[in-house]
Design a protein around this motif. Sequence first.
Motif, mmCIF file in Angstrom:
data_model
loop_
_atom_site.group_PDB
_atom_site.id
_atom_site.type_symbol
_atom_site.label_atom_id
_atom_site.label_comp_id
_atom_site.label_asym_id
_atom_site.label_seq_id
_atom_site.Cartn_x
_atom_site.Cartn_y
_atom_site.Cartn_z
ATOM 1 N N TRP A 134 5.247 30.553 4.273
ATOM 2 C CA TRP A 134 5.926 29.860 5.364
ATOM 3 C C TRP A 134 6.362 28.468 4.930
ATOM 4 C CZ3 TRP A 134 7.951 32.041 9.407
ATOM 5 C CH2 TRP A 134 7.395 33.214 9.936
ATOM 6 N N VAL A 135 5.541 27.777 4.186
ATOM 7 C CA VAL A 135 5.898 26.447 3.680
ATOM 8 C C VAL A 135 7.195 26.518 2.887
ATOM 9 C CG1 VAL A 135 5.231 24.628 2.052
ATOM 10 C CG2 VAL A 135 3.553 25.520 3.685
ATOM 11 N N GLU A 136 7.328 27.552 2.072
ATOM 12 C CA GLU A 136 8.534 27.703 1.255
ATOM 13 C C GLU A 136 9.750 28.035 2.110
ATOM 14 O OE1 GLU A 136 7.586 30.617 -1.685
ATOM 15 O OE2 GLU A 136 5.974 29.409 -2.573
ATOM 16 N N TRP A 137 9.593 28.954 3.062
ATOM 17 C CA TRP A 137 10.724 29.310 3.908
ATOM 18 C C TRP A 137 11.217 28.118 4.735
ATOM 19 C CZ3 TRP A 137 7.723 34.210 5.703
ATOM 20 C CH2 TRP A 137 8.043 35.297 4.866
ATOM 21 N N LEU A 138 10.294 27.321 5.228
ATOM 22 C CA LEU A 138 10.633 26.241 6.158
ATOM 23 C C LEU A 138 10.902 24.908 5.468
ATOM 24 C CD1 LEU A 138 7.963 27.137 8.859
ATOM 25 C CD2 LEU A 138 10.438 27.452 9.079
ATOM 26 N N ASP A 139 10.736 24.863 4.159
ATOM 27 C CA ASP A 139 10.910 23.600 3.447
ATOM 28 C C ASP A 139 12.331 23.062 3.647
ATOM 29 O OD1 ASP A 139 9.561 21.710 1.678
ATOM 30 O OD2 ASP A 139 11.132 22.219 0.226
ATOM 31 N N GLY A 140 12.426 21.784 3.960
ATOM 32 C CA GLY A 140 13.712 21.130 4.153
ATOM 33 C C GLY A 140 14.213 21.129 5.582
ATOM 34 N N PHE A 141 13.552 21.873 6.480
ATOM 35 C CA PHE A 141 13.981 21.896 7.879
ATOM 36 C C PHE A 141 13.978 20.485 8.456
ATOM 37 C CE2 PHE A 141 12.905 22.063 12.415
ATOM 38 C CZ PHE A 141 13.946 22.850 12.894
ATOM 39 N N VAL A 142 15.032 20.147 9.201
ATOM 40 C CA VAL A 142 15.167 18.833 9.829
ATOM 41 C C VAL A 142 15.079 19.001 11.342
ATOM 42 C CG1 VAL A 142 16.712 16.879 10.249
ATOM 43 C CG2 VAL A 142 16.529 17.859 7.943
ATOM 44 N N GLY A 143 14.174 18.265 11.984
ATOM 45 C CA GLY A 143 13.987 18.390 13.422
ATOM 46 C C GLY A 143 14.082 17.072 14.150
ATOM 47 N N VAL A 144 14.507 17.142 15.401
ATOM 48 C CA VAL A 144 14.530 15.971 16.273
ATOM 49 C C VAL A 144 13.096 15.610 16.657
ATOM 50 C CG1 VAL A 144 15.162 15.133 18.566
ATOM 51 C CG2 VAL A 144 16.840 16.382 17.185
ATOM 52 N N ILE A 145 12.731 14.356 16.471
ATOM 53 C CA ILE A 145 11.392 13.858 16.811
ATOM 54 C C ILE A 145 11.540 12.835 17.937
ATOM 55 C CG2 ILE A 145 9.288 12.809 15.927
ATOM 56 C CD1 ILE A 145 10.069 15.445 14.526
ATOM 57 N N ASP A 158 21.398 29.944 2.405
ATOM 58 C CA ASP A 158 21.017 28.618 1.898
ATOM 59 C C ASP A 158 21.367 27.522 2.899
ATOM 60 O OD1 ASP A 158 23.750 28.713 1.735
ATOM 61 O OD2 ASP A 158 23.881 28.098 -0.377
ATOM 62 N N THR A 159 21.506 27.888 4.150
ATOM 63 C CA THR A 159 21.849 26.978 5.253
ATOM 64 C C THR A 159 20.826 25.848 5.386
ATOM 65 O OG1 THR A 159 22.892 28.815 6.432
ATOM 66 C CG2 THR A 159 22.219 26.902 7.749
ATOM 67 N N GLN A 160 21.327 24.645 5.698
ATOM 68 C CA GLN A 160 20.435 23.554 6.093
ATOM 69 C C GLN A 160 20.109 23.748 7.569
ATOM 70 O OE1 GLN A 160 18.827 20.499 4.698
ATOM 71 N NE2 GLN A 160 17.902 21.042 6.664
ATOM 72 N N PHE A 161 18.894 24.202 7.851
ATOM 73 C CA PHE A 161 18.493 24.437 9.230
ATOM 74 C C PHE A 161 17.998 23.143 9.858
ATOM 75 C CE2 PHE A 161 18.308 28.812 7.655
ATOM 76 C CZ PHE A 161 18.964 29.467 8.693
ATOM 77 N N THR A 162 18.420 22.922 11.105
ATOM 78 C CA THR A 162 17.972 21.780 11.891
ATOM 79 C C THR A 162 17.627 22.285 13.283
ATOM 80 O OG1 THR A 162 20.130 21.172 12.862
ATOM 81 C CG2 THR A 162 19.658 20.361 10.621
ATOM 82 N N GLY A 163 16.957 21.452 14.084
ATOM 83 C CA GLY A 163 16.609 21.880 15.426
ATOM 84 C C GLY A 163 16.329 20.725 16.354
ATOM 85 N N LEU A 164 16.393 21.003 17.645
ATOM 86 C CA LEU A 164 16.102 19.998 18.657
ATOM 87 C C LEU A 164 14.587 19.862 18.830
ATOM 88 C CD1 LEU A 164 19.007 20.679 21.172
ATOM 89 C CD2 LEU A 164 19.001 19.434 18.997
ATOM 90 N N ASN A 165 14.145 19.037 19.767
ATOM 91 C CA ASN A 165 12.774 18.517 19.700
ATOM 92 C C ASN A 165 11.675 19.579 19.800
ATOM 93 O OD1 ASN A 165 13.420 18.314 22.793
ATOM 94 N ND2 ASN A 165 11.207 18.060 22.686
ATOM 95 N N TRP A 166 11.900 20.673 20.546
ATOM 96 C CA TRP A 166 10.830 21.662 20.687
ATOM 97 C C TRP A 166 10.713 22.566 19.469
ATOM 98 C CZ3 TRP A 166 7.463 20.081 23.873
ATOM 99 C CH2 TRP A 166 7.835 19.413 25.033
#
Length: 424
Positions: free
Chosen positions: A295-306, A271-279
């Motif tokens: 895929w929409v369900e798996w990736l929902d909530g992901f936070v990324g650098v824009i 249940d980790t909050q996944f985040t990622g850098l710009n790429w």
Amino acid sequence: MKRFSLKKVTSLLATSLLALGLLAACSGDGGSSAPAGGGKGDKVIKIGGIFDESGATADVGEPYAVGERAFFEYLNANGGVDGYQVEFTGQDYAYDTSRAQQVYQSLRDRHDVVAVLGWGTADTEALRQQIINDKIPFFSASYSENLKDTGSESGFNFLVAASYSDQGRAMLEWIAETHQGSFPVDVALIYHKGHPFSESPIKDIKDYADEHFSGVINIVPDIEIELGDTSPQTTLQSWARNNSVPDYAIINYTWNQTRNVIRDARQLGWDTQFTGLNWTAGEGLIPVGSDNQQWVEWLDGFVGVITHAFPNEDLPGMAAIHEYLESKDMKVEDINQKFVQGWTTASVMAEAIRIAIANTDGNVTGPDIRVAIESINDLDLGGLGANLSFSSDNHAGTDQIRLGQLKNGEWVMITDYFGVSDKR
């Protein structure tokens, strides 16, 4: 806000280029050939490109390269820069560092380029000393912290977006400010150990956590997954046997491997909050296909650098992109955020060319472009990216990013631009 005057062909073109911060005059028909740098009478400035359109990072590299090419095509169709055409010649190096060296030498020796728009971390860092010797300014799509050095090693490299390390530092700031619940929180760093791009910010992120977030953020043991491991569930399972599932994870891959990691972690019940850098961030993170909703369900909530805008954002700088797309019978749905990133990077080079032409009366060399870049102050990109400032002792144009979040398959901005310089 910095403003520039433009010669007008149409009011829309003038408005679009103004928003991009360019002084690209729309007069003169340019030339088809030129000596190195384009002599005064030749009306041509030669720029090189090194692309990954078929290698390990082509998922983001191909649309980025298309955006760069599109910008120069659009610019030249509307008169170029103060009447000078920009001859942009690029090659795919398939994410092969040795091949990048060959492409670079061809651009330098056969095409007489005075600046280069490059791509990867390993190849850009490998070319550092050579571009200094050759005096050829270099805008890479790598935002490695190592390239910020203005001394002997990176004196001709410039970063046109926040470094990976600054992105990671900013992500830690966001976690510390927005976390709901008890502290410390466990944060895992997920990357390919030994891979120059993927590992680039890891030490700096750890050091920043130690220096500023003791007792607030606990960096747990690294989760090391190779870029080529398309089914990383076994690695995740092995890691979880010895560690608790982290509260947060910061990923530094491109789209393809980012989604693989999140998919397998979700299937394991993380249940980790996944985040990622710009790429990691952008439309291509969710693949198109029959299983799209999964895929929409798996990736929902992901936070990324824009670091750069999405095509559907209503921003002044998007006007020129819209005009280009209309000329090609295309729509904004036909491009993505990485296209905008490539387009914007090319536009910054065009501004440097504009300044260099003014400083030299058109006889532009690599050192002239370096001086021009170093004179850029608070360059307004019309919202396509953070404003940029350089100097002789600062080759990192900004530390500013936004954060976006995937919500039901759509990207939503959850912050305005901010950076570590705003926090410390």
